[in-house]
Design a protein around this motif. Sequence first.
Motif, PDB file in Angstrom:
ATOM      1  N   SER A   1      -8.964 -13.362  28.458  1.00  0.00           N
ATOM      2  CA  SER A   1     -10.485 -12.825  28.140  1.00  0.00           C
ATOM      3  C   SER A   1     -10.568 -13.296  26.609  1.00  0.00           C
ATOM      4  CB  SER A   1     -10.513 -11.425  28.351  1.00  0.00           C
ATOM      5  OG  SER A   1     -10.025 -10.564  27.340  1.00  0.00           O
ATOM      6  N   SER A   2     -11.758 -13.325  26.100  1.00  0.00           N
ATOM      7  CA  SER A   2     -12.155 -13.504  24.749  1.00  0.00           C
ATOM      8  C   SER A   2     -11.621 -12.623  24.024  1.00  0.00           C
ATOM      9  CB  SER A   2     -13.754 -13.844  24.775  1.00  0.00           C
ATOM     10  OG  SER A   2     -14.144 -15.154  25.334  1.00  0.00           O
ATOM     11  N   VAL A   3     -11.847 -11.328  24.634  1.00  0.00           N
ATOM     12  CA  VAL A   3     -11.458 -10.252  23.450  1.00  0.00           C
ATOM     13  C   VAL A   3      -9.924 -10.097  23.353  1.00  0.00           C
ATOM     14  CG1 VAL A   3     -11.178  -8.287  25.327  1.00  0.00           C
ATOM     15  CG2 VAL A   3     -11.984  -7.645  23.155  1.00  0.00           C
ATOM     16  N   THR A   4      -9.208 -10.364  24.366  1.00  0.00           N
ATOM     17  CA  THR A   4      -7.726 -10.563  24.135  1.00  0.00           C
ATOM     18  C   THR A   4      -7.278 -11.616  23.314  1.00  0.00           C
ATOM     19  OG1 THR A   4      -7.523  -9.537  26.437  1.00  0.00           O
ATOM     20  CG2 THR A   4      -5.407 -10.791  25.559  1.00  0.00           C
ATOM     21  N   ALA A   5      -7.950 -13.016  23.289  1.00  0.00           N
ATOM     22  CA  ALA A   5      -7.413 -13.838  22.575  1.00  0.00           C
ATOM     23  C   ALA A   5      -7.954 -13.432  21.223  1.00  0.00           C
ATOM     24  CB  ALA A   5      -8.253 -15.242  23.031  1.00  0.00           C
ATOM     25  N   MET A   6      -9.077 -12.851  20.909  1.00  0.00           N
ATOM     26  CA  MET A   6      -9.914 -12.467  19.691  1.00  0.00           C
ATOM     27  C   MET A   6      -8.716 -11.604  18.933  1.00  0.00           C
ATOM     28  SD  MET A   6     -13.315 -10.957  19.111  1.00  0.00           S
ATOM     29  CE  MET A   6     -14.387 -12.124  19.990  1.00  0.00           C
ATOM     30  N   ASN A   7      -8.341 -10.476  19.729  1.00  0.00           N
ATOM     31  CA  ASN A   7      -7.578  -9.503  19.158  1.00  0.00           C
ATOM     32  C   ASN A   7      -6.260 -10.005  18.600  1.00  0.00           C
ATOM     33  OD1 ASN A   7      -9.294  -7.397  19.310  1.00  0.00           O
ATOM     34  ND2 ASN A   7      -8.668  -6.813  21.315  1.00  0.00           N
ATOM     35  N   ARG A   8      -5.575 -11.022  19.423  1.00  0.00           N
ATOM     36  CA  ARG A   8      -4.252 -11.854  18.915  1.00  0.00           C
ATOM     37  C   ARG A   8      -4.517 -12.435  17.849  1.00  0.00           C
ATOM     38  NH1 ARG A   8      -3.302 -16.951  20.787  1.00  0.00           N
ATOM     39  NH2 ARG A   8      -4.788 -17.208  22.535  1.00  0.00           N
ATOM     40  N   ALA A   9      -5.543 -13.129  17.376  1.00  0.00           N
ATOM     41  CA  ALA A   9      -5.811 -13.777  16.372  1.00  0.00           C
ATOM     42  C   ALA A   9      -6.142 -13.024  15.106  1.00  0.00           C
ATOM     43  CB  ALA A   9      -7.112 -14.835  16.497  1.00  0.00           C
ATOM     44  N   LEU A  10      -6.795 -11.855  15.428  1.00  0.00           N
ATOM     45  CA  LEU A  10      -7.050 -10.854  14.197  1.00  0.00           C
ATOM     46  C   LEU A  10      -5.781 -10.214  13.933  1.00  0.00           C
ATOM     47  CD1 LEU A  10     -10.171  -8.965  15.930  1.00  0.00           C
ATOM     48  CD2 LEU A  10     -10.001 -10.395  13.765  1.00  0.00           C
ATOM     49  N   SER A  11      -4.773 -10.093  14.766  1.00  0.00           N
ATOM     50  CA  SER A  11      -3.628  -9.516  14.381  1.00  0.00           C
ATOM     51  C   SER A  11      -2.923 -10.339  13.318  1.00  0.00           C
ATOM     52  CB  SER A  11      -2.656  -9.087  15.682  1.00  0.00           C
ATOM     53  OG  SER A  11      -2.166 -10.335  16.025  1.00  0.00           O
ATOM     54  N   VAL A  12      -3.032 -11.394  13.509  1.00  0.00           N
ATOM     55  CA  VAL A  12      -2.389 -12.548  12.367  1.00  0.00           C
ATOM     56  C   VAL A  12      -3.256 -12.393  10.986  1.00  0.00           C
ATOM     57  CG1 VAL A  12      -2.042 -14.949  11.778  1.00  0.00           C
ATOM     58  CG2 VAL A  12      -1.981 -14.177  14.064  1.00  0.00           C
ATOM     59  N   ILE A  13      -4.537 -12.233  11.267  1.00  0.00           N
ATOM     60  CA  ILE A  13      -5.300 -11.978   9.959  1.00  0.00           C
ATOM     61  C   ILE A  13      -5.015 -10.586   9.191  1.00  0.00           C
ATOM     62  CG2 ILE A  13      -7.742 -11.555   9.092  1.00  0.00           C
ATOM     63  CD1 ILE A  13      -7.542 -14.369   9.834  1.00  0.00           C
ATOM     64  N   LYS A  14      -4.630  -9.581  10.067  1.00  0.00           N
ATOM     65  CA  LYS A  14      -4.397  -8.342   9.667  1.00  0.00           C
ATOM     66  C   LYS A  14      -2.962  -8.404   8.942  1.00  0.00           C
ATOM     67  CE  LYS A  14      -3.271  -3.696  11.193  1.00  0.00           C
ATOM     68  NZ  LYS A  14      -1.973  -3.491  11.076  1.00  0.00           N
ATOM     69  N   ASP A  15      -2.110  -9.255   9.373  1.00  0.00           N
ATOM     70  CA  ASP A  15      -0.812  -9.295   8.973  1.00  0.00           C
ATOM     71  C   ASP A  15      -0.686 -10.131   7.726  1.00  0.00           C
ATOM     72  OD1 ASP A  15       0.212  -7.950  11.002  1.00  0.00           O
ATOM     73  OD2 ASP A  15       1.156  -9.622  11.909  1.00  0.00           O
ATOM     74  N   ILE A  16      -1.632 -10.963   7.522  1.00  0.00           N
ATOM     75  CA  ILE A  16      -1.789 -11.902   6.351  1.00  0.00           C
ATOM     76  C   ILE A  16      -2.417 -10.969   5.225  1.00  0.00           C
ATOM     77  CG2 ILE A  16      -3.044 -13.748   5.442  1.00  0.00           C
ATOM     78  CD1 ILE A  16      -2.535 -15.408   7.880  1.00  0.00           C
ATOM     79  N   ARG A  17      -3.508 -10.267   5.566  1.00  0.00           N
ATOM     80  CA  ARG A  17      -4.288  -9.381   4.595  1.00  0.00           C
ATOM     81  C   ARG A  17      -3.233  -8.431   4.037  1.00  0.00           C
ATOM     82  NH1 ARG A  17      -9.689  -7.357   5.899  1.00  0.00           N
ATOM     83  NH2 ARG A  17      -9.633  -6.986   3.553  1.00  0.00           N
ATOM     84  N   GLU A  18      -2.513  -7.861   4.644  1.00  0.00           N
ATOM     85  CA  GLU A  18      -1.564  -6.997   4.447  1.00  0.00           C
ATOM     86  C   GLU A  18      -0.372  -7.499   3.377  1.00  0.00           C
ATOM     87  OE1 GLU A  18      -0.483  -4.834   7.826  1.00  0.00           O
ATOM     88  OE2 GLU A  18      -2.384  -3.651   8.003  1.00  0.00           O
ATOM     89  N   SER A  19      -0.128  -8.887   3.707  1.00  0.00           N
ATOM     90  CA  SER A  19       0.959  -9.561   2.717  1.00  0.00           C
ATOM     91  C   SER A  19       0.767  -9.558   1.387  1.00  0.00           C
ATOM     92  CB  SER A  19       1.073 -10.772   3.350  1.00  0.00           C
ATOM     93  OG  SER A  19      -0.096 -11.807   2.888  1.00  0.00           O
ATOM     94  N   GLY A  20      -0.221  -9.414   0.616  1.00  0.00           N
ATOM     95  CA  GLY A  20      -0.499  -9.441  -0.609  1.00  0.00           C
ATOM     96  C   GLY A  20      -0.792 -11.080  -1.286  1.00  0.00           C
ATOM     97  N   LEU A  21      -0.549 -11.832  -0.144  1.00  0.00           N
ATOM     98  CA  LEU A  21      -1.099 -13.224  -0.777  1.00  0.00           C
ATOM     99  C   LEU A  21      -2.616 -13.310  -0.885  1.00  0.00           C
ATOM    100  CD1 LEU A  21       0.953 -14.983   2.322  1.00  0.00           C
ATOM    101  CD2 LEU A  21       1.695 -15.138  -0.142  1.00  0.00           C
ATOM    102  N   LYS A  22      -2.991 -14.430  -1.848  1.00  0.00           N
ATOM    103  CA  LYS A  22      -4.204 -14.552  -2.140  1.00  0.00           C
ATOM    104  C   LYS A  22      -5.113 -15.814  -1.342  1.00  0.00           C
ATOM    105  CE  LYS A  22      -4.182 -11.083  -4.953  1.00  0.00           C
ATOM    106  NZ  LYS A  22      -4.318  -9.876  -4.214  1.00  0.00           N
ATOM    107  N   ASN A  23      -4.241 -16.701  -0.994  1.00  0.00           N
ATOM    108  CA  ASN A  23      -4.935 -18.116  -0.483  1.00  0.00           C
ATOM    109  C   ASN A  23      -4.080 -18.623   0.607  1.00  0.00           C
ATOM    110  OD1 ASN A  23      -7.003 -18.438  -2.481  1.00  0.00           O
ATOM    111  ND2 ASN A  23      -5.343 -18.279  -3.880  1.00  0.00           N
ATOM    112  N   VAL A  24      -4.509 -18.564   1.825  1.00  0.00           N
ATOM    113  CA  VAL A  24      -3.381 -18.755   3.144  1.00  0.00           C
ATOM    114  C   VAL A  24      -4.509 -19.595   3.821  1.00  0.00           C
ATOM    115  CG1 VAL A  24      -2.597 -17.896   4.981  1.00  0.00           C
ATOM    116  CG2 VAL A  24      -2.434 -16.499   2.942  1.00  0.00           C
ATOM    117  N   VAL A  25      -3.666 -20.768   4.284  1.00  0.00           N
ATOM    118  CA  VAL A  25      -4.246 -21.473   5.429  1.00  0.00           C
ATOM    119  C   VAL A  25      -3.736 -21.071   6.913  1.00  0.00           C
ATOM    120  CG1 VAL A  25      -3.898 -23.802   6.571  1.00  0.00           C
ATOM    121  CG2 VAL A  25      -4.520 -23.632   4.216  1.00  0.00           C
ATOM    122  N   ILE A  26      -4.661 -21.121   7.997  1.00  0.00           N
ATOM    123  CA  ILE A  26      -4.164 -20.802   9.326  1.00  0.00           C
ATOM    124  C   ILE A  26      -4.667 -22.104  10.107  1.00  0.00           C
ATOM    125  CG2 ILE A  26      -4.760 -19.467  11.344  1.00  0.00           C
ATOM    126  CD1 ILE A  26      -5.463 -17.081   9.468  1.00  0.00           C
TER     127      ILE A  26
END
Length: 178
Positions: free
Chosen positions: A105-130
Amino acid sequence: MNIFIVRHCKADGQSPRANLTEEGDTQANRLAEFLYGKHIESIYSSPFVRAINSITPLAQKLKVNIITDDRLSERILCAGNHPNWREMLRNTFNDLELCYEGGESSVTAMNRALSVIKDIRESGLKNVVIVTHGNLMSLLLKYFDNNIGFAEWEDLSNPDVYHLQFDDATPIIQRIWC
């Protein structure tokens, strides 16, 4: 924090092992030039060959390793090939819970991608490419801006780049590839 979401360059198919076309290789070099001055600290990519090859020139210029992440893989719409797949895809933008047999489903795929964003935001990095794929990219953008849908997916180019600037939970979204 700045996250640059990249749709892969032109490829010779949809298989996870599909390589870039000759034009795709040229695009990957253009993409590297385009992103080079953005102070990129880290690169995360779908494990699909076309995604990795799209960002390899930038990684080499920056001397940065590409971190592959299965959560950035293309969204599976359904099992098998369907002649009306575009209409099926359109339906999943209107009903985010809709899930076809063998698909996601779209919501399942969306949540999977959002988990990457969450991890990156918690990493302390300032400029990231996905680096990811068109459908997953558009679903991720839709999460932050519900006005994004099937028409915006159709309008994506190979490659394409969106800039997400996070000052709080909701980013400023800007399409920056031209």
